[in-house]
Write a protein that holds these residues in place. Structure first.
Motif, PDB file in Angstrom:
ATOM      1  N   ILE A 314       0.635  -1.102   0.243  1.00 21.80           N
ATOM      2  CA  ILE A 314      -0.344   0.140  -0.412  1.00 21.80           C
ATOM      3  C   ILE A 314       1.007   1.375   0.031  1.00 21.80           C
ATOM      4  O   ILE A 314       1.833   1.753   1.247  1.00 21.80           O
ATOM      5  N   THR A 315       0.723   1.952  -1.068  1.00 20.15           N
ATOM      6  CA  THR A 315       1.416   2.920  -0.919  1.00 20.15           C
ATOM      7  C   THR A 315       0.693   3.985  -1.138  1.00 20.15           C
ATOM      8  O   THR A 315      -0.428   4.454  -0.476  1.00 20.15           O
ATOM      9  N   ALA A 316       1.557   6.115  -0.350  1.00 19.70           N
ATOM     10  CA  ALA A 316       1.105   6.719  -0.658  1.00 19.70           C
ATOM     11  C   ALA A 316      -0.216   7.068  -1.649  1.00 19.70           C
ATOM     12  O   ALA A 316      -0.625   7.292  -1.094  1.00 19.70           O
ATOM     13  N   GLU A 317       0.644   6.665  -3.091  1.00 21.55           N
ATOM     14  CA  GLU A 317      -0.954   6.716  -3.318  1.00 21.55           C
ATOM     15  C   GLU A 317      -1.851   5.937  -3.747  1.00 21.55           C
ATOM     16  O   GLU A 317      -3.144   6.924  -4.223  1.00 21.55           O
ATOM     17  N   ASP A 318      -2.007   5.053  -3.251  1.00 23.27           N
ATOM     18  CA  ASP A 318      -3.465   3.886  -2.908  1.00 23.27           C
ATOM     19  C   ASP A 318      -3.305   5.194  -1.753  1.00 23.27           C
ATOM     20  O   ASP A 318      -5.296   5.197  -1.689  1.00 23.27           O
ATOM     21  N   GLU A 319      -3.050   5.893  -0.792  1.00 26.94           N
ATOM     22  CA  GLU A 319      -3.809   6.278   0.198  1.00 26.94           C
ATOM     23  C   GLU A 319      -4.740   7.566  -0.241  1.00 26.94           C
ATOM     24  O   GLU A 319      -5.244   7.202   0.406  1.00 26.94           O
ATOM     25  N   ASP A 320      -3.393   8.396  -0.550  1.00 27.82           N
ATOM     26  CA  ASP A 320      -4.108   9.308  -2.073  1.00 27.82           C
ATOM     27  C   ASP A 320      -6.029   9.161  -2.039  1.00 27.82           C
ATOM     28  O   ASP A 320      -6.661   9.856  -1.816  1.00 27.82           O
ATOM     29  N   VAL A 321      -5.381   8.362  -3.045  1.00 26.94           N
ATOM     30  CA  VAL A 321      -7.040   7.866  -3.108  1.00 26.94           C
ATOM     31  C   VAL A 321      -8.145   6.819  -2.573  1.00 26.94           C
ATOM     32  O   VAL A 321      -9.227   7.287  -2.307  1.00 26.94           O
ATOM     33  N   PHE A 322      -7.252   6.339  -1.411  1.00 24.14           N
ATOM     34  CA  PHE A 322      -8.360   5.536  -0.287  1.00 24.14           C
ATOM     35  C   PHE A 322      -9.138   7.081   0.517  1.00 24.14           C
ATOM     36  O   PHE A 322      -9.986   6.673   0.084  1.00 24.14           O
ATOM     37  N   HIS A 323      -8.638   7.241   0.435  1.00 26.76           N
ATOM     38  CA  HIS A 323      -8.641   9.239   1.671  1.00 26.76           C
ATOM     39  C   HIS A 323     -10.831   9.549   0.784  1.00 26.76           C
ATOM     40  O   HIS A 323     -11.266  10.385   1.232  1.00 26.76           O
ATOM     41  N   CYS A 324     -10.428   9.484  -0.899  1.00 25.01           N
ATOM     42  CA  CYS A 324     -11.202  10.164  -1.444  1.00 25.01           C
ATOM     43  C   CYS A 324     -12.428   9.456  -1.568  1.00 25.01           C
ATOM     44  O   CYS A 324     -13.732   9.260  -1.761  1.00 25.01           O
ATOM     45  N   LEU A 325     -12.213   7.670  -0.554  1.00 28.68           N
ATOM     46  CA  LEU A 325     -13.840   7.095  -0.942  1.00 28.68           C
ATOM     47  C   LEU A 325     -14.401   7.402   0.544  1.00 28.68           C
ATOM     48  O   LEU A 325     -14.548   7.448   1.199  1.00 28.68           O
ATOM     49  N   ASP A 326     -15.499   6.620  -0.302  1.00 25.31           N
ATOM     50  CA  ASP A 326     -16.479   6.125   0.665  1.00 25.31           C
ATOM     51  C   ASP A 326     -16.707   5.270   0.939  1.00 25.31           C
ATOM     52  O   ASP A 326     -17.029   4.401   0.158  1.00 25.31           O
ATOM     53  N   PRO A 327     -16.526   4.871   2.780  1.00 24.97           N
ATOM     54  CA  PRO A 327     -16.174   3.557   2.526  1.00 24.97           C
ATOM     55  C   PRO A 327     -17.297   2.235   2.213  1.00 24.97           C
ATOM     56  O   PRO A 327     -17.150   1.358   2.809  1.00 24.97           O
ATOM     57  N   SER A 328     -18.363   2.687   3.006  1.00 27.60           N
ATOM     58  CA  SER A 328     -20.132   2.488   2.481  1.00 27.60           C
ATOM     59  C   SER A 328     -20.670   1.927   1.195  1.00 27.60           C
ATOM     60  O   SER A 328     -21.167   1.423   1.017  1.00 27.60           O
ATOM     61  N   ARG A 329     -19.760   2.373  -0.044  1.00 24.08           N
ATOM     62  CA  ARG A 329     -19.546   2.229  -1.383  1.00 24.08           C
ATOM     63  C   ARG A 329     -18.695   1.738  -2.327  1.00 24.08           C
ATOM     64  O   ARG A 329     -17.907   2.288  -2.804  1.00 24.08           O
ATOM     65  N   THR A 330     -17.176   0.911  -1.342  1.00 26.28           N
ATOM     66  CA  THR A 330     -15.965   0.924  -1.758  1.00 26.28           C
ATOM     67  C   THR A 330     -16.262  -1.007  -1.412  1.00 26.28           C
ATOM     68  O   THR A 330     -16.142  -1.638  -0.554  1.00 26.28           O
ATOM     69  N   ILE A 331     -15.606  -1.434  -2.457  1.00 20.99           N
ATOM     70  CA  ILE A 331     -14.906  -3.050  -2.478  1.00 20.99           C
ATOM     71  C   ILE A 331     -13.578  -2.382  -2.806  1.00 20.99           C
ATOM     72  O   ILE A 331     -13.313  -2.173  -3.727  1.00 20.99           O
TER      73      ILE A 331
END
Lengths: 459, 625
Positions: A314-331
């Motif tokens: 899990i890279t910093a770049e992954d983290e950037d994207v992940f922060h945009c996600l809504d956990p209730s609507r993510t797979i």
């Protein structure tokens, strides 16, 4: 008074054993008779009793046979449209049916518009309003499942569900009215029973609305965004999904060029699939802008598939994207699980993606992908109640009214015992009015007007 | 021999509750009117229970009053007990109920009829109604008198081919053993009307002196008894109690042991009775699980010992009736003065009428009351009034008065009669009115007195009383709206505390304050915030304020309802050409010929799909033109 004669191929396009051409209207029988050569000399469609078949040929202007066919005549009002109708059963296959239809149209018969036979059925009193609304849905259906639901609605199913609700309310009304009009015999109403009935209404309304929301998903589809850092496998996933799932509708309105989109079908759900890869490839400005666009795409989507690369951790770049996600609507799909070099394992991510389905898989090796599709279906349908036996398609209007009813029932239940009986009766009456608007029992000028507008009467 | 006996504008046939209203209305509107009755001694007879009012019916009586009719005034004169029932159930369904002195009711009505200018009373049996090209032209009596007229109103109650049934004893007769009208049915048939056959019934009457009231529960009148008419004074009057008792398992066994002798079950009675007023034997059979039914013992008047046993309608044989009575607590040694009976009679199927109650097939012929297949004195009087008004308007050249369902119970009733299949005698219920919260008994005058004045039925006295009330209401309303208090006001704060009402958060008007359930007008008057006013004015304000929300909800419903009422159907529409109607709908529409899509949608047998078809056809026609 019958309408202008219209015709169309009524069976689905493509190869099939037979194809049926339906002709309906004042001159249907006479005009088809003119191009139909019965096998037995001297016979005629004009004299054929209703619901009987006659063997013969459809012939062209020179009298040459086009195809061997069966013709069946249905006389008004005993037909689907309640008009004189002829159905020509010709050989399946696009060409034969098309040619037969052309011969029919050459008789100065107009080709039917989508849904026009059903429209006539409505205009001729064969359908109620909720069925008429279904006709519009049939015309607009975008997947087989949506079509099935619309057809169920067409069979009057909605009305029957609504009638059940109405029945509870009528029982409640009867309890109230007996206590009012037969005060000396009946006394006070049984409030416990009233509450029980209102509970039933509330529960069943909820079920209806859930089923309606499920159906809405099948009808309008969902937007799924695929996100993750470059080379994580987004395009491969998009290609795999779109290759596996042939979309019924391929037309793409207003496609944003920056984003790659595909229209596909997952388990009967029309899906607009968006690959945020497009953002990066066409965007040569600073990375933050790319993230912003991905962010927007994610915000607008019903669901996000977040890809991670098992080999890169899990890279910093992954983290950037992940922060945009809504956990209730993510797979979370942890891709490339077939590689030996594993930087991510189950223990490591434990507690990290709480509440989100996590799939270890490989797009390349087609691993974990059916699991992914299951999760997509499950997540989309969650919040629409358990997948029950009830299948119902609600128009926007019906959905809106039923939602209002749902709130109203709860309010009324809360007021039981405090509200005087005459006002309670007004509330029950209003609920019945609203339900009647859905079932078509209660006629409202506005609703009729709107339906007629959709049907373009008089044009 | 038939001779020319004179000419009237309107002839009313029958002087029961419908006939009296019809004749008075026509005469008061300026028509020369003849009221013909089989027996002057039985005018405004109450052959069944000695009571007027109750749910829906009290609203109706007040509406009759508001329009300038007589029933409310006459009931107030003859009342011996007044009770408001349904008091806890909301203002829309509260209902006044009067016990009336039957004899006084009759005499008071005769007195009013005799004093009415332009109205002649006649004792005769009308056997025939004659017509010419223009419609009704005359009526002819059994003794040969021909009265020429422009309109005839048949208000013959249950007298048409009346047949009395008591067990296996059956004979021709009208109510209370009056002579029946055996010929008029034939004349109506010849005029092209369709008749049906209904039945109704009445319980036995008993002698007060043979009743042991110690075994019953007393039902006294209200402490502050109200009146039906907006004109009657509220001066106290001595009230007489009713008594509550009940049937016993023994009563029910007696009925079941003799059920084979009950005409309802032997098939002797063919007419259909109302579910809402079943015979006692019917109740015992149908509700077999109930071991007891309530029975009210009601006085029939001040100067008689005869009492009515409400709840015990029966056509059982006389000997069984006596056994049944004596099995009831308090009636062990009772003396039965009159035997209960069932009566079968011809009625006019009301789908043949216009909403003015004029027969569609016979211009100038109106029918009203039980002859239209209804039950109840109040329903009869209400129709009588409508028919009388419309007959007079026809003679005078005016347009018919058709009250809407959103306007009056009278409108609901007439609309139901014309449009709905009634396979039993029709009884008005509050639940038949969609907009009940607007059709209250307290506001009948506000709804209808203007109309009564316009058609010439409301006299100057009533008009003055009404206008004074309007002024008072307006004045108090302004006072309520314009007087407001801030949270800082200490008098208001202590007033609210005293009545367990929450303190103010913002400035609040008295009108808004009145919405609180614990606050009433009387309290505001006591505080000196509002000037004293008569109780009906205070009540009116309270209802208007407290129920404003629901009243507005109903107004919204009315708006929607009227949209379909205003979609008129052309009078010359040829339903044969409306493609797609079901056969039943086609027949019904051809018979009833509704004025609007709204009315069409209420006709029994006309389904939403038929309305779609009708709507589309009208819409197409409209767009073409």
């Amino acid at each position: 008074m019958q309408e202008e004669t219209i015709a169309a191929i009524s069976t689905p396009p493509g190869e099939g054993g037979i194809a049926i051409i339906r002709v309906s209207g004042a001159e249907a029988i006479a005009k088809v008779d003119a191009i139909f050569q019965p096998r037995v000399q001297g016979r005629s469609l004009l004299e054929l009793p209703g619901y009987q078949m006659m063997l013969g040929w459809v012939k062209d202007a020179q009298g040459e046979p086009v195809d061997e066919c069966l013709a069946v005549v249905m006389r008004q009002p005993h037909s689907y449209t309640a008009e004189d109708t002829v159905e020509i059963h010709c050989h399946g296959g696009v060409l034969a049916a098309r040619q037969c239809l052309q011969e029919v149209l050459n008789q100065d018969i107009r080709e039917a518009l989508p849904g026009e036979f059903t429209q006539r059925a409505f205009l001729n009193g064969r359908l109620d309003i909720s069925q008429a609304e279904a006709v519009i849905e049939v015309i607009r259906a975008r997947s087989q499942k949506a079509l099935n639901l619309a057809v169920k609605q067409l069979s009057g199913q909605n009305r029957r569900y609504i009638e059940k609700l109405e029945d509870h309310l009528l029982q409640a009304a009867a309890i109230i009215e007996a206590s009012i009009d037969f005060a000396e015999d009946v006394g006070e109403p049984d409030y416990e029973q009233l509450e029980e009935l209102l509970n039933k209404v509330a529960d069943e309304l909820q079920m209806l609305l859930d089923a309606g929301r499920r159906a809405e998903i099948y009808r309008s589809g969902i937007k799924v965004v695929i996100c993750g850092k470059p080379n994580v496998g987004k395009s491969s996933l998009l290609n795999w999904l779109s290759g596996r799932n042939r979309a019924i509708v391929t037309e793409i309105p207003g496609t944003t060029r920056d984003i790659i989109e595909e229209y596909i079908n997952i388990k009967g759900i029309p899906v607009r699939l968006i690959d945020t890869a497009g953002i990066r490839q066409t965007e040569d400005r600073v990375e933050t802008i790319g993230v912003q666009m991905a962010q927007q795409a994610i915000a607008e989507a019903d669901l996000a598939i977040f890809l991670l690369d098992v080999s890169s951790g899990i890279t910093a770049e992954d983290e950037d994207v992940f922060h945009c996600l809504d956990p209730s609507r993510t797979i979370i799909l942890i891709n490339k699980d077939d590689l030996q070099d594993k930087q991510i394992d189950a223990a490591q991510i434990k507690g990290r993606f709480t509440g989100m389905p996590v799939i270890f898989g490989s797009v390349q090796e087609e691993q974990g992908l059916s699991e992914l599709q299951d999760h997509i279906e499950m997540m989309v349908l969650s919040g629409c109640g358990a997948e029950g036996a009830m299948e119902i398609l609600l128009s926007e209007r019906q959905q809106r009214i039923l939602e209002q009813c749902g709130e109203q029932v709860l309010t009324v239940r809360g007021l039981l015992g405090m509200l005087s009986l005459d006002c309670l009766a007004v509330e029950i009456g209003l609920l019945l009015d609203s339900l009647g608007e859905v079932s078509g029992r209660n006629l409202k000028a506005e609703v009729l007007d709107r339906i007629f507008k959709d049907f373009c009467i008089g044009k | 021999m038939i001779y020319d006996a004179g000419e009237y504008d309107v002839v009313v046939i029958g002087a029961g509750h419908a006939g009296c209203e019809a004749a008075l209305a026509a005469a008061r509107m300026g028509c020369r009117t003849l009221l013909s009755t089989l027996s002057i001694e039985h005018i405004a007879l109450m052959p069944c229970n000695p009571s007027i009012g109750g749910p829906a019916k009290s609203q109706l009586v007040r509406e009759i009053d508001a329009l300038g009719g007589e029933m409310a005034l006459n009931t107030d004169k003859a009342s011996i007990q007044m009770r408001m029932i349904n008091t806890g159930k909301g203002p829309a369904v509260q209902a006044l109920r009067a016990q009336a002195d039957k004899h006084q009711y009759h005499w008071a009505m005769v007195d009013t009829l005799l004093q009415q200018p332009g109205l002649d009373l006649l004792m005769a049996e009308v056997e025939r109604i004659e017509t010419d090209d223009a419609g009704v032209s005359a009526v002819v009596t059994r003794t040969g008198a021909r009265y020429r007229c422009q309109a005839a109103i048949v208000t013959s109650g249950t007298y048409l081919k009346g047949r009395i049934i008591i067990g296996d004893v059956i004979y021709d007769g009208g109510p209370n053993n009056q002579v029946p009208a055996m010929k008029l049915s034939q004349s109506l048939l010849e005029l092209g009307l369709q008749l049906g056959r209904f039945k109704t019934g009445t319980p036995p009457r008993i002698n007060r002196r043979s009743v042991d009231f110690s075994k019953m529960i007393e039902q006294p009148g209200d402490e502050r008894p109200l009146r039906f008419s907006y004109l009657s004074s509220l001066e106290p009057k001595e009230q007489i109690s009713c008594w509550l008792t009940h049937s016993t398992p023994l009563t029910h066994r007696i009925v079941m042991d003799n059920i084979h002798r009950a005409p309802m079950f032997t098939g002797v009675i063919k007419g259909i009775g109302t579910r809402y007023c079943p015979s006692f034997e019917d109740k015992v059979v149908r509700y077999a699980h109930k071991s007891s039914h309530q029975l009210f013992i009601e006085p029939e008047g001040r100067n008689t010992d005869e009492m009515y046993v409400q709840g015990l309608n029966t056509s059982l044989p006389e000997d069984v009736q006596l056994q049944v009575l004596r099995s009831i607590p308090g009636l062990e040694n009772v003396h039965m003065m009159r035997t209960g009976y069932a009566i079968e009679y011809d009625y006019v199927i009301p789908a043949q009428l216009k909403l003015s109650l004029e027969a569609r097939a016979v211009p100038g012929l109106f029918t009203a009351g039980q002859v239209n297949g209804t039950s109840g004195y109040e329903e009869a009087a209400g129709q009588g009034l409508v028919a009388g008004i419309n007959a007079a308007l026809k003679v005078l050249g005016g347009e018919a008065l058709i009250l809407k369902r959103s306007q009056a119970y009278l409108g609901v009733m007439v609309d139901d009669l014309v449009n709905k299949d009634n396979d039993e005698p029709y009884r008005l219920l509050t639940s038949r009115a969609e907009y009940r919260l607007l059709l209250r008994q307290d506001n009948a005058d506000l709804r209808l007195t203007n109309i009564g004045r316009e058609i010439g039925l409301v006299d100057d006295q009533r008009w003055e009383v009404f206008n004074r009330k309007l002024e008072q209401l307006e004045e108090i309303r302004q006072e309520l709206e314009q007087t407001s208090f801030t949270p800082a006001d200490s008098a208001m704060a202590s007033f609210l505390a005293e009545h367990n009402s929450a303190g103010l958060k913002d400035r609040l008007s008295l009108w808004e304050l009145l919405r609180r359930p614990e606050i009433g007008m009387e309290q505001l008057v006591e505080q000196g915030w509002i000037k004293p006013a008569p109780p009906d004015i205070l009540e009116q304000m309270e209802i208007q304020s407290k129920y404003e929300g629901y009243i507005n909800k109903q107004r919204e419903q009315v708006k929607k309802f009227e949209k379909l009422e205003q979609r008129l159907i052309p009078e010359d529409i040829d339903y044969q050409k409306v493609f797609g109607l079901s056969n039943e709908a086609l027949q019904k529409l051809q018979t009833i010929r509704p004025r609007s899509i709204g009315q069409a949608s209420r006709i029994s047998g006309v389904n939403p799909a038929d309305i779609n078809v009708l709507f589309v056809n009208l819409e197409k026609a409209r767009r073409k033109s």
